[in-house]
Design a protein around this motif. Structure first.
Motif, PDB file in Angstrom:
ATOM      1  N   ALA A 196       0.716  -1.159   0.026  1.00 18.81           N
ATOM      2  CA  ALA A 196      -0.038   0.151  -0.053  1.00 18.81           C
ATOM      3  C   ALA A 196       1.009   1.269   0.161  1.00 18.81           C
ATOM      4  N   THR A 197       0.432   2.312  -0.609  1.00 15.97           N
ATOM      5  CA  THR A 197       1.110   3.598  -0.673  1.00 15.97           C
ATOM      6  C   THR A 197       1.249   4.131   0.752  1.00 15.97           C
ATOM      7  N   ASP A 198       0.203   3.942   1.700  1.00 14.76           N
ATOM      8  CA  ASP A 198       0.241   4.251   3.187  1.00 14.76           C
ATOM      9  C   ASP A 198      -0.443   3.225   4.079  1.00 14.76           C
ATOM     10  N   ARG A 199       0.175   2.277   4.361  1.00 11.48           N
ATOM     11  CA  ARG A 199      -0.170   1.154   5.118  1.00 11.48           C
ATOM     12  C   ARG A 199      -0.708   1.435   6.537  1.00 11.48           C
ATOM     13  N   ALA A 200      -0.548   2.899   6.814  1.00 12.80           N
ATOM     14  CA  ALA A 200      -1.175   3.368   8.265  1.00 12.80           C
ATOM     15  C   ALA A 200      -2.627   3.666   7.706  1.00 12.80           C
ATOM     16  N   LEU A 201      -2.939   3.888   6.809  1.00 13.21           N
ATOM     17  CA  LEU A 201      -4.301   4.484   6.388  1.00 13.21           C
ATOM     18  C   LEU A 201      -5.424   3.570   6.082  1.00 13.21           C
ATOM     19  N   PHE A 202      -5.059   2.220   5.389  1.00 17.62           N
ATOM     20  CA  PHE A 202      -6.028   1.355   5.082  1.00 17.62           C
ATOM     21  C   PHE A 202      -5.791  -0.250   5.770  1.00 17.62           C
ATOM     22  N   ILE A 218      -8.165   3.056   8.784  1.00 23.28           N
ATOM     23  CA  ILE A 218      -7.872   2.807  10.226  1.00 23.28           C
ATOM     24  C   ILE A 218      -7.632   4.150  10.890  1.00 23.28           C
ATOM     25  N   ARG A 219      -7.469   5.306  10.222  1.00 23.08           N
ATOM     26  CA  ARG A 219      -7.350   6.413  10.926  1.00 23.08           C
ATOM     27  C   ARG A 219      -7.978   7.694  10.052  1.00 23.08           C
ATOM     28  N   GLN A 220      -8.107   8.838  10.463  1.00 24.45           N
ATOM     29  CA  GLN A 220      -8.514   9.832  10.024  1.00 24.45           C
ATOM     30  C   GLN A 220      -7.666  10.329   8.585  1.00 24.45           C
ATOM     31  N   VAL A 221      -8.478  10.676   7.832  1.00 26.48           N
ATOM     32  CA  VAL A 221      -7.658  11.200   6.675  1.00 26.48           C
ATOM     33  C   VAL A 221      -7.381  12.738   6.720  1.00 26.48           C
ATOM     34  N   THR A 222      -6.142  12.899   6.246  1.00 25.33           N
ATOM     35  CA  THR A 222      -5.608  14.274   6.653  1.00 25.33           C
ATOM     36  C   THR A 222      -5.387  15.072   5.289  1.00 25.33           C
ATOM     37  N   ASP A 223      -4.970  16.104   5.155  1.00 27.17           N
ATOM     38  CA  ASP A 223      -4.661  17.098   3.922  1.00 27.17           C
ATOM     39  C   ASP A 223      -3.387  16.665   3.306  1.00 27.17           C
ATOM     40  N   LYS A 224      -2.556  16.149   4.368  1.00 23.61           N
ATOM     41  CA  LYS A 224      -1.325  15.755   3.996  1.00 23.61           C
ATOM     42  C   LYS A 224      -1.156  14.131   3.172  1.00 23.61           C
ATOM     43  N   ASP A 225      -2.101  13.446   3.324  1.00 27.89           N
ATOM     44  CA  ASP A 225      -2.065  12.201   2.619  1.00 27.89           C
ATOM     45  C   ASP A 225      -2.134  12.466   1.043  1.00 27.89           C
ATOM     46  N   PRO A 226      -1.571  11.835   0.417  1.00 28.72           N
ATOM     47  CA  PRO A 226      -1.470  12.211  -1.345  1.00 28.72           C
ATOM     48  C   PRO A 226      -2.810  11.467  -1.793  1.00 28.72           C
ATOM     49  N   VAL A 227      -3.308  11.990  -3.024  1.00 28.03           N
ATOM     50  CA  VAL A 227      -4.341  11.752  -3.399  1.00 28.03           C
ATOM     51  C   VAL A 227      -4.463  10.511  -3.976  1.00 28.03           C
ATOM     52  N   ASN A 228      -3.227   9.970  -4.715  1.00 31.30           N
ATOM     53  CA  ASN A 228      -3.375   8.604  -5.240  1.00 31.30           C
ATOM     54  C   ASN A 228      -2.842   7.461  -4.246  1.00 31.30           C
ATOM     55  N   GLN A 229      -3.723   6.676  -3.895  1.00 27.53           N
ATOM     56  CA  GLN A 229      -3.383   5.584  -3.050  1.00 27.53           C
ATOM     57  C   GLN A 229      -3.334   4.223  -3.842  1.00 27.53           C
ATOM     58  N   LYS A 230      -2.462   3.396  -4.056  1.00 27.46           N
ATOM     59  CA  LYS A 230      -2.642   2.301  -4.695  1.00 27.46           C
ATOM     60  C   LYS A 230      -2.267   0.993  -3.588  1.00 27.46           C
ATOM     61  N   LEU A 231      -3.360   0.302  -3.823  1.00 31.01           N
ATOM     62  CA  LEU A 231      -3.420  -0.975  -2.821  1.00 31.01           C
ATOM     63  C   LEU A 231      -3.207  -2.148  -3.536  1.00 31.01           C
ATOM     64  N   THR A 232      -2.465  -3.156  -2.839  1.00 28.94           N
ATOM     65  CA  THR A 232      -2.273  -4.599  -3.274  1.00 28.94           C
ATOM     66  C   THR A 232      -2.749  -5.520  -2.458  1.00 28.94           C
ATOM     67  N   VAL A 233      -4.159  -6.046  -2.744  1.00 27.23           N
ATOM     68  CA  VAL A 233      -4.552  -7.026  -2.040  1.00 27.23           C
ATOM     69  C   VAL A 233      -4.338  -8.575  -2.503  1.00 27.23           C
ATOM     70  N   ILE A 234      -3.958  -9.431  -1.447  1.00 30.41           N
ATOM     71  CA  ILE A 234      -3.819 -10.813  -1.871  1.00 30.41           C
ATOM     72  C   ILE A 234      -4.701 -11.618  -1.164  1.00 30.41           C
ATOM     73  N   VAL A 235      -5.385 -12.681  -2.137  1.00 29.54           N
ATOM     74  CA  VAL A 235      -6.528 -13.397  -1.628  1.00 29.54           C
ATOM     75  C   VAL A 235      -5.722 -14.881  -1.495  1.00 29.54           C
ATOM     76  N   GLU A 236      -5.622 -15.486  -0.416  1.00 31.27           N
ATOM     77  CA  GLU A 236      -5.297 -17.057  -0.158  1.00 31.27           C
ATOM     78  C   GLU A 236      -6.347 -17.706   0.300  1.00 31.27           C
ATOM     79  N   ASP A 237      -6.233 -19.146  -0.298  1.00 29.79           N
ATOM     80  CA  ASP A 237      -7.181 -20.157   0.312  1.00 29.79           C
ATOM     81  C   ASP A 237      -6.783 -20.944   1.329  1.00 29.79           C
ATOM     82  N   ASN A 238      -7.269 -21.943   1.790  1.00 28.75           N
ATOM     83  CA  ASN A 238      -6.717 -22.499   3.174  1.00 28.75           C
ATOM     84  C   ASN A 238      -6.149 -24.056   2.746  1.00 28.75           C
ATOM     85  N   GLY A 239      -5.844 -24.084   1.452  1.00 26.72           N
ATOM     86  CA  GLY A 239      -5.523 -25.712   0.948  1.00 26.72           C
ATOM     87  C   GLY A 239      -4.139 -25.714   1.095  1.00 26.72           C
TER      88      GLY A 239
END
Length: 812
Positions: free
Chosen positions: A611-617, A629-650
């Motif tokens: 994530a661009t900012d792991r402390a935000l999401f 997970i926290r309040q959004v501030t004006d200092k946070d960049p507009v573009n946030q890129k999140l990579t989510v991984i989905v795993e099974d239990n096999g």
């Protein structure tokens, strides 16, 4: 009805051996009587049993005809090929029956399948094959000169083993000057000879006389035997001893011990002194009796000296002599009767036995034929025969001394495969004797039991993606029969599974019952199969039974999770917008994924990989919800890129990743200004890459096409020249193909577009992949040329989606 046949007694001896006529006397219940002379040549025909018993030669062969004699003698043989009785070995009537007349051989002809018993009696007639003979070579007599005419001198009778007219008929004494013969008949019908003094002797004239005694039989030709008689003339002993009885009779039990007194005989002599002393003795021709009895020479007491056997001899005839010192003698006969005692146990002989017998034999089936006899007589020889009561068999008397062992109930080899049948024969003596005979009878198997599986339904498990030929399990059936009737083969019953034959999926080993998978299985296509396996024995006719095998496909973790939302496209960047005024826990978006596997292989978990900012999401582990997970501030960049991984239990686990673009802004214009430069650069680079790849593909295709055409032309010309020389100029016609001809055999390289319709729920563990359908998603899609909204068809996934309060957008 009887047919009388005899041998001409006036013919020569040779003719009597060659010419014989068979006599069948009063045939009753299968009994035939023949008459043959003794001393017939081996192989001579006795009689034709085919004609006399009404049988056929093939019946003799099929019934395994054979002769049974109680004493084991083999004088008469059976020629089964001709159906005749023949002389098997030399028959000597005198050796066989001695003086007994008539002399007969008794035996039975036994046939099997079915069992038959025919009694045959063969009478052995006498021929004059023995000449008379005397037991002594010569006789010596001392006769007093004072002997008066009429004095008797006992002579031993000659012996002739023949009977009837072939035995001794007359005696002749030569010379007949002083003595003559006298034939004496006793009260019991026996005869003996005496030499009677005819004229007085004078020792001074002739001290010794020599005579010849000749015995003649009545045969043709007549035979004779002679003995020499020496007479010495003595002085005065005028009186001969005289027995008190001419015939003595006594009886003794056969079990009499040694030393038992049988009888005492007495003789008196009227002389005085030494001439009245009498000596007792047995005649020399009673040698057989002399081995069993003895007489005291002085007292005349007769005692037993050996073991007596009633079964060997019932009567003994002994000639006793009383002689004085002067040589005078008198004779008497002793008749001893041996009385029977119960000293013999019954004898059981098996003359025919069917072993084993089929277990489905009907009651009253004859199993064995027995001969049971007791050598004792009277009540001591009367026999009672029986078997154990709790056995399914019975014994029945078929004729004298013959018994049949028969089945008496239904037999079952599987319950009792064999029996020990003890036959007990008991006589009626006191005390009784008994004999046991045990027959070990086996039952042969009949195919009366079908194979049986221990269970009617069997479960088997096999993992998906199994290799072909994998063994699932082995089914086993049992059969109570034996041999080929218990030899079980296994077959797969023909049935339809998913529209195809069961043999396309499974096979069964005919010997071991092992079930094999013919192909690999996919749990996502088919989860279970039901097949039927037949077990068939080797009997005739065969019996069979079935078992149902339920085959369960076990899931393997062979499918990674599939992300349904957000949809990843190559032409646009899909994102979510979060206002800067968003509170903690604001729902930004939700990652929706499914796994077509089942069980724990389909249990999905979501994690934030980058994530661009792991402390935000943060991402919900179970539901895939992306929240702040926290309040959004004006200092946070507009573009946030999140990579989510989905795993099974096999095991091992599989995973998929998805990129979520989040814009932190209060308005859409703020987002557009931020992404303008980035979009133009990206569009230029993407267009340049596309044109370069396209140009390279066109050049490669043209080069390969030219190369193939050149090689084809070269090969065609070479083959045409070769065919021209081989065919001497006669070329085949080249078929013409239209210029637009194309191969439609299904070898095209265009791929068919496939899409899948995905059904999901808020709980990804219950999601499933149903059937091929086009996939669509409702998002805000901005074209590269203009911000134009393109509506798409709603799918079922939109109805299950939770409400997303963030604005969706698409940037060029």
């Amino acid at each position: 009805m009887g047919v009388l046949c005899c041998v001409d007694g006036k013919t020569s001896f040779v003719w009597r051996l060659l010419l014989l006529i068979v006599c069948v006397a009063e045939m009753v219940c299968g009994q035939v009587r023949y008459s043959v002379p003794e001393e017939m040549a081996t192989g001579s025909v006795v009689g034709n049993i085919i004609q006399d018993l009404g049988l056929e030669v093939k019946r003799l062969r099929s019934g395994r005809a054979r002769i049974f004699t109680e004493d084991g003698s083999e004088y008469i043989g059976l020629n089964a090929e001709m159906g005749t009785l023949v002389v098997a070995k030399r028959i000597d009537r005198e050796e066989l029956c001695q003086q007994l007349s008539p002399c007969s051989l008794h035996f039975q002809i036994i046939l099997d399948n079915p069992m038959e018993l025919h009694r045959i009696d063969v009478e052995i007639t006498d021929i004059n094959d023995n000449a008379p003979f005397f037991s002594k070579k010569e006789y010596n007599f001392q006769v007093s000169e004072s002997a008066s005419p009429g004095a008797r001198y006992s002579l031993h009778s000659a012996k002739d083993p023949d009977v009837a007219h072939n035995t001794i008929q007359t005696y002749k004494l030569n010379p007949p000057d002083n003595f003559k013969l006298n034939v004496v008949s006793r009260s019991d019908g026996t005869k003996y000879i005496e030499m009677v003094l005819h004229t007085s002797l004078d020792r001074e004239k002739q001290e010794e006389h020599t005579l010849s005694l000749t015995a003649f039989d009545g045969g043709n030709p007549q035979k004779s035997g002679s003995v020499k008689i020496n007479v010495v003339v003595l002085d005065a002993n005028d009186n001969a001893p005289v027995f008190s009885q001419s015939v003595y009779r006594a009886s003794v039990p056969e079990n009499a011990s040694k030393g038992t007194v049988v009888l005492r005989v007495t003789a008196t002599d009227d002389d005085k002194g030494a001439n009245e002393e009498v000596m007792y003795s047995f005649s020399h021709h009673t040698d057989a009796a002399a081995s069993l009895f003895k007489i005291d020479t002085h007292t005349g007491e007769i005692t037993v000296i050996s073991v007596l056997d009633y079964e060997k001899a019932k009567n003994y005839e002994i000639d006793i002599e009383a002689t004085d010192k002067g040589g005078l003698a008198d004779t008497s006969k002793l008749l001893i009767e041996v009385t029977d005692q119960n000293d013999n146990a019954p004898v059981i002989s098996i003359i025919s036995l069917s072993n084993p017998i089929p277990e489905d034999s009907a009651p009253d089936t004859v199993i064995a034929m027995l001969n049971i006899k007791d050598l004792d007589s009277g009540r001591n020889g009367q026999i009672k025969c029986f078997i154990t009561r709790d056995l399914p068999f019975k014994i029945k008397s078929s004729s004298t001394n013959f018994y049949s062992l028969m089945s008496d109930d239904v037999l079952d080899r599987e319950i009792m495969p064999e029996y020990n049948i003890t036959i007990t024969a008991t006589d009626d003596g006191s005390p009784p004797f008994s004999t046991n005979k045990t027959i070990h009878l086996r039952l042969s198997d009949v195919n009366d039991h079908a194979p049986v599986f221990p269970q009617s339904l069997v479960n088997a498990f096999i993992p998906e993606n199994n290799p072909p030929g994998m063994s699932l399990l082995s089914v086993k059936a049992s059969d109570q029969d034996s041999g080929n009737n218990a030899r079980i083969s296994y077959f797969l019953e023909d049935s339809q599974l998913n529209g195809r034959s069961a043999s396309a999926y499974f096979s069964v080993n005919a010997q071991s019952g092992e079930i094999l998978a013919v192909r690999s299985f996919d749990y996502e296509q088919t989860k279970e199969f039901h097949i039927h396996v037949k077990a068939q024995d080797g009997g005739s006719p065969p019996l069979s039974s079935n078992v149902t095998v339920k085959i369960l496909i076990q899931d393997q973790n062979d499918n990674p999770p599939q992300v349904l939302y957000p949809v990843q496209t190559g032409g646009s960047v899909v994102g979510e917008m979060v206002p800067r005024s968003a509170d903690v826990g604001y729902l930004v978006s939700k990652v929706v994924a499914v796994d077509v596997d089942s069980g724990q292989n389909a249990w999905l978990s979501y994690k934030l990989q980058k994530a661009t900012d792991r402390a935000l999401f943060e991402v919900g582990l179970q539901n895939g919800e992306i929240r702040t997970i926290r309040q959004v501030t004006d200092k946070d960049p507009v573009n946030q890129k999140l990579t989510v991984i989905v795993e099974d239990n096999g095991q091992p686990s599989r995973s998929a990743t998805v990129i979520v673009n989040v814009a932190v802004a209060d308005s859409f214009s703020e987002v557009m200004s931020e992404f303008t430069d980035f979009t133009h650069d990206k569009e230029y680079n993407d267009n340049l890459t596309f044109y370069l790849v396209l140009a390279l593909a066109v050049v490669s295709f043209l080069f390969i096409t030219c190369l193939v055409v050149i090689i084809s032309v070269k090969i065609y010309r070479w083959r045409r020249e070769r065919m021209f020389y081989q065919s001497n100029g006669n070329l085949p016609v080249i078929p013409y193909y239209p210029p637009l001809y194309a191969d439609v055999g299904g070898t095209g390289t265009l791929k068919q577009a496939l899409s899948y319709e995905v059904y999901g729920t808020t709980d990804s563990r219950k999601s499933d992949l149903k059937s091929p359908h086009p996939f669509s998603e409702s998002t805000l899609n901005v074209d590269h040329c203009a911000a134009r909204t393109v509506p798409r068809h709603k799918t079922h996934s939109e109805h299950m989606f939770v409400e997303v309060r963030a604005a969706r957008f698409s940037l060029p």
